[in-house]
Design a protein around this motif. Structure first.
Motif, PDB file in Angstrom:
ATOM      1  N   GLN A   1      55.806  74.498  31.459  1.00 47.70           N
ATOM      2  CA  GLN A   1      55.052  73.732  30.475  1.00 47.70           C
ATOM      3  C   GLN A   1      54.439  74.594  29.375  1.00 47.70           C
ATOM      4  O   GLN A   1      54.000  74.082  28.345  1.00 47.70           O
ATOM      5  CB  GLN A   1      53.959  72.915  31.169  1.00 47.70           C
ATOM      6  N   GLY A   2      54.402  75.907  29.556  1.00 49.27           N
ATOM      7  CA  GLY A   2      53.856  76.782  28.522  1.00 49.27           C
ATOM      8  C   GLY A   2      54.818  77.072  27.384  1.00 49.27           C
ATOM      9  O   GLY A   2      54.414  77.635  26.358  1.00 49.27           O
ATOM     10  N   HIS A   3      56.103  76.713  27.543  1.00 49.32           N
ATOM     11  CA  HIS A   3      57.080  76.942  26.477  1.00 49.32           C
ATOM     12  C   HIS A   3      56.818  76.010  25.295  1.00 49.32           C
ATOM     13  O   HIS A   3      56.295  74.899  25.456  1.00 49.32           O
ATOM     14  CB  HIS A   3      58.496  76.697  26.983  1.00 49.32           C
ATOM     15  N   ASP A   4      57.223  76.447  24.090  1.00 49.78           N
ATOM     16  CA  ASP A   4      57.128  75.560  22.934  1.00 49.78           C
ATOM     17  C   ASP A   4      58.241  74.512  22.993  1.00 49.78           C
ATOM     18  O   ASP A   4      59.108  74.551  23.874  1.00 49.78           O
ATOM     19  CB  ASP A   4      57.195  76.357  21.633  1.00 49.78           C
ATOM     20  N   GLY A   5      58.227  73.576  22.039  1.00 50.85           N
ATOM     21  CA  GLY A   5      59.137  72.430  22.078  1.00 50.85           C
ATOM     22  C   GLY A   5      60.607  72.760  22.239  1.00 50.85           C
ATOM     23  O   GLY A   5      61.235  72.376  23.237  1.00 50.85           O
ATOM     24  N   PRO A   6      61.220  73.483  21.273  1.00 55.24           N
ATOM     25  CA  PRO A   6      62.653  73.787  21.388  1.00 55.24           C
ATOM     26  C   PRO A   6      63.000  74.603  22.630  1.00 55.24           C
ATOM     27  O   PRO A   6      64.022  74.348  23.278  1.00 55.24           O
ATOM     28  CB  PRO A   6      62.931  74.581  20.100  1.00 55.24           C
TER      29      PRO A   6
ATOM     30  N   TYR B   1      57.831  63.147  15.056  1.00 52.22           N
ATOM     31  CA  TYR B   1      56.572  62.440  14.851  1.00 52.22           C
ATOM     32  C   TYR B   1      55.690  62.364  16.093  1.00 52.22           C
ATOM     33  O   TYR B   1      54.477  62.171  15.969  1.00 52.22           O
ATOM     34  CB  TYR B   1      56.857  61.014  14.360  1.00 52.22           C
ATOM     35  N   LEU B   2      56.285  62.500  17.277  1.00 52.33           N
ATOM     36  CA  LEU B   2      55.503  62.416  18.508  1.00 52.33           C
ATOM     37  C   LEU B   2      55.116  63.808  18.981  1.00 52.33           C
ATOM     38  O   LEU B   2      55.956  64.678  19.135  1.00 52.33           O
ATOM     39  CB  LEU B   2      56.302  61.702  19.603  1.00 52.33           C
ATOM     40  N   SER B   3      53.834  64.000  19.233  1.00 54.47           N
ATOM     41  CA  SER B   3      53.365  65.279  19.756  1.00 54.47           C
ATOM     42  C   SER B   3      53.745  65.404  21.224  1.00 54.47           C
ATOM     43  O   SER B   3      54.071  64.422  21.895  1.00 54.47           O
ATOM     44  CB  SER B   3      51.848  65.378  19.618  1.00 54.47           C
ATOM     45  N   ALA B   4      53.681  66.634  21.732  1.00 58.97           N
ATOM     46  CA  ALA B   4      54.001  66.869  23.142  1.00 58.97           C
ATOM     47  C   ALA B   4      53.046  66.109  24.056  1.00 58.97           C
ATOM     48  O   ALA B   4      53.448  65.604  25.110  1.00 58.97           O
ATOM     49  CB  ALA B   4      53.939  68.363  23.439  1.00 58.97           C
TER      50      ALA B   4
END
Length: 241
Positions: free
Chosen positions: A151-156, A211-214
């Motif tokens: 869960q600490g990884h960024d989006g991509p 548009y949707l945040s994590a």
């Protein structure tokens, strides 16, 4: 199944594929309780096959952001976990597997809600991979352990790494379920009919994830999973009354 039931499953698969492609996990958590409510005999192979399709597409899209080393350690645990999960499918009744689906989803919700975040070290990755193999093969819900450890990884990086893991892991699970004789023609037909919904969900995610945040994506996944689990528990309780 009726036309209405097929339509409900298609709608859920569309949303689940969109969620999976947007956040890297959540397809099983969202779709499995609803499918189990309609027909538990469709799980887990049909949903694993559809998850394989969406993870292939996401892995190709996010291939520049993969954590190959972490994926390798997690897959090391996935193989023995998948073996145990295959045994559970062969040994359990349909109702028993439905209760396992509920337990898996609610456990993931509780751990996430308490903010538990193990570091992505080698031992944790292997352990999470094993847990994901058991849960993913037995119930088609293998996301919670990997989401916790990554869960600490960024989006991509999160989407790409988790998709690569689930792409290989789903193939392993399907091969083992097939060898155990637990993949039915009914499951394959459903997966074939639902493939367009998966592709549509993936295409929709390419716009939605902008548009949707994590935080909102995670809240959507957990909220839908909780609702599906409550409905499934009600069905199981009323059915045994």
């Amino acid at each position: 199944m009726t036309v209405t039931e097929y339509a409900i499953i298609a709608g859920v698969i569309f949303m689940a594929a969109c969620l999976q492609a947007s956040s890297g996990f959540g397809m099983g958590m969202l779709a499995a309780p609803v499918i189990a409510l309609i027909d538990p005999a469709l799980l887990p192979a049909s949903l694993i096959l559809l998850a394989l399709l969406v993870t292939v597409m996401v892995t190709v899209t996010e291939r520049q952001s993969l954590d190959l080393r972490g994926t390798g350690w997690a897959l090391l645990g996935r193989v023995p976990g998948s073996l145990l999960g295959t045994w559970l499918v062969a040994a359990s009744s349909r109702e028993g597997l439905a209760w396992v689906v509920v337990a898996v989803v609610l456990t993931g919700l509780v751990l996430a809600g308490r903010g538990w975040a193990p570091r992505p070290r080698r031992a944790n990755l292997v352990a999470a991979g094993a847990a994901s193999g058991i849960m993913g093969t037995a119930t088609s819900i293998g996301g919670p352990p990997m989401a916790l450890v990554w869960q600490g990884h960024d989006g991509p990086r999160l989407r790409g790494t988790m998709s690569a893991f689930f792409m290989v892991g789903s193939a392993i699970s399907l091969a083992m379920l097939w060898a155990a004789g637990t993949v039915t023609g009914h499951m394959l037909v459903l997966a074939l009919w639902m493939a367009p919904a998966v592709v549509a969900g993936y295409l929709a995610s390419r716009r939605i994830k902008r548009y949707l945040s994590a935080v909102r994506l995670k809240a959507l996944a957990f909220g839908a999973s909780a609702l599906g689990s409550v409905l499934l528990v009600m069905q199981l309780v009323l059915g045994s009354a």
